[in-house]
Write an enzyme that holds these catalytic residues in place. Structure first.
Site, PDB file in Angstrom:
ATOM      1  CG  MET A   1     -16.440  33.736  39.981  1.00  0.00           C
ATOM      2  SD  MET A   1     -16.060  32.746  41.449  1.00  0.00           S
ATOM      3  CE  MET A   1     -17.321  31.497  41.378  1.00  0.00           C
ATOM      4  CD  GLU A   2     -16.139  33.638  34.084  1.00  0.00           C
ATOM      5  OE1 GLU A   2     -17.232  34.199  33.913  1.00  0.00           O
ATOM      6  OE2 GLU A   2     -15.306  34.047  34.932  1.00  0.00           O
TER       7      GLU A   2
ATOM      8  CB  CYS B   1     -21.107  35.012  37.912  1.00  0.00           C
ATOM      9  SG  CYS B   1     -19.403  34.915  37.442  1.00  0.00           S
ATOM     10  CG  HIS B   2     -20.845  40.914  35.583  1.00  0.00           C
ATOM     11  ND1 HIS B   2     -20.266  41.027  36.831  1.00  0.00           N
ATOM     12  CD2 HIS B   2     -21.614  42.019  35.419  1.00  0.00           C
ATOM     13  CE1 HIS B   2     -20.670  42.144  37.391  1.00  0.00           C
ATOM     14  NE2 HIS B   2     -21.484  42.771  36.562  1.00  0.00           N
TER      15      HIS B   2
ATOM     16  CG  ASP C   1     -20.640  10.946  34.833  1.00  0.00           C
ATOM     17  OD1 ASP C   1     -21.500  10.287  35.442  1.00  0.00           O
ATOM     18  OD2 ASP C   1     -20.671  11.131  33.598  1.00  0.00           O
TER      19      ASP C   1
END
Length: 158
Positions: free
Chosen positions: A114-115, A78-79, A129
């Site tokens: 993707m971000e 990924c860039h 969590d």
């Protein structure tokens, strides 16, 4: 060779060269769905869940944004790109599941989906969590791209 953009002519992993591409406005929204068991849902009040660790939703929002900013470090091909904006929202749907949406935008030579996917995923992991002391029966059901604009083609899930 294979039709995959991240493989070279010999089938080796390769980062896509975006040097000759024009910068365009790009946006993407990804969604993660988190199913919470009754003991966690019982702690839901005033649009959030409070635990000894603090506000679950506010912490998940911050972690989602932070993760989206680090996507280029986490996904090997990924860039590394900046972002013009990143927003994470969390709401409870009719099925009593958390819906986490991450919307990211940029004007660049390569996309931002993707971000958005990483942001939604890490926000969901943060919910897990922060709530696991109440129950381990929390299920991150799915993470998917909802829509993207800019680049070769737009996409919108029906």
């Amino acid at each position: 060779m294979s039709g995959f953009s991240h493989l070279d002519d010999q089938g080796n992993a390769s980062m896509v060269d975006v040097g000759a591409k024009q910068a365009t406005r790009r946006t993407a929204t990804a969604r993660s769905i988190v199913a919470l068991p009754p003991e966690v849902l019982a702690k839901f009040t005033e649009d959030d869940i409070q635990t000894k660790k603090g506000s679950v939703f506010q912490t998940a929002i911050i972690s989602g944004i932070m993760a989206a900013k680090k996507t280029g470090e986490l996904i090997p091909l990924c860039h590394p790109i900046g972002m013009d904006n990143c927003q994470v929202t969390i709401r409870l749907n009719e099925q009593q599941e958390l819906v986490i949406d991450c919307t990211a935008s940029i004007t660049a030579k390569t996309g931002i989906e993707m971000e958005a996917l990483v942001g939604a995923s890490v926000a969901a992991l943060t919910v897990y969590d922060m709530c696991k002391a109440l129950s381990h029966d929390i299920v991150i059901k799915e993470t998917k791209l909802i829509e993207k604009t800019g680049g070769k083609r737009d996409f919108k899930r029906a």
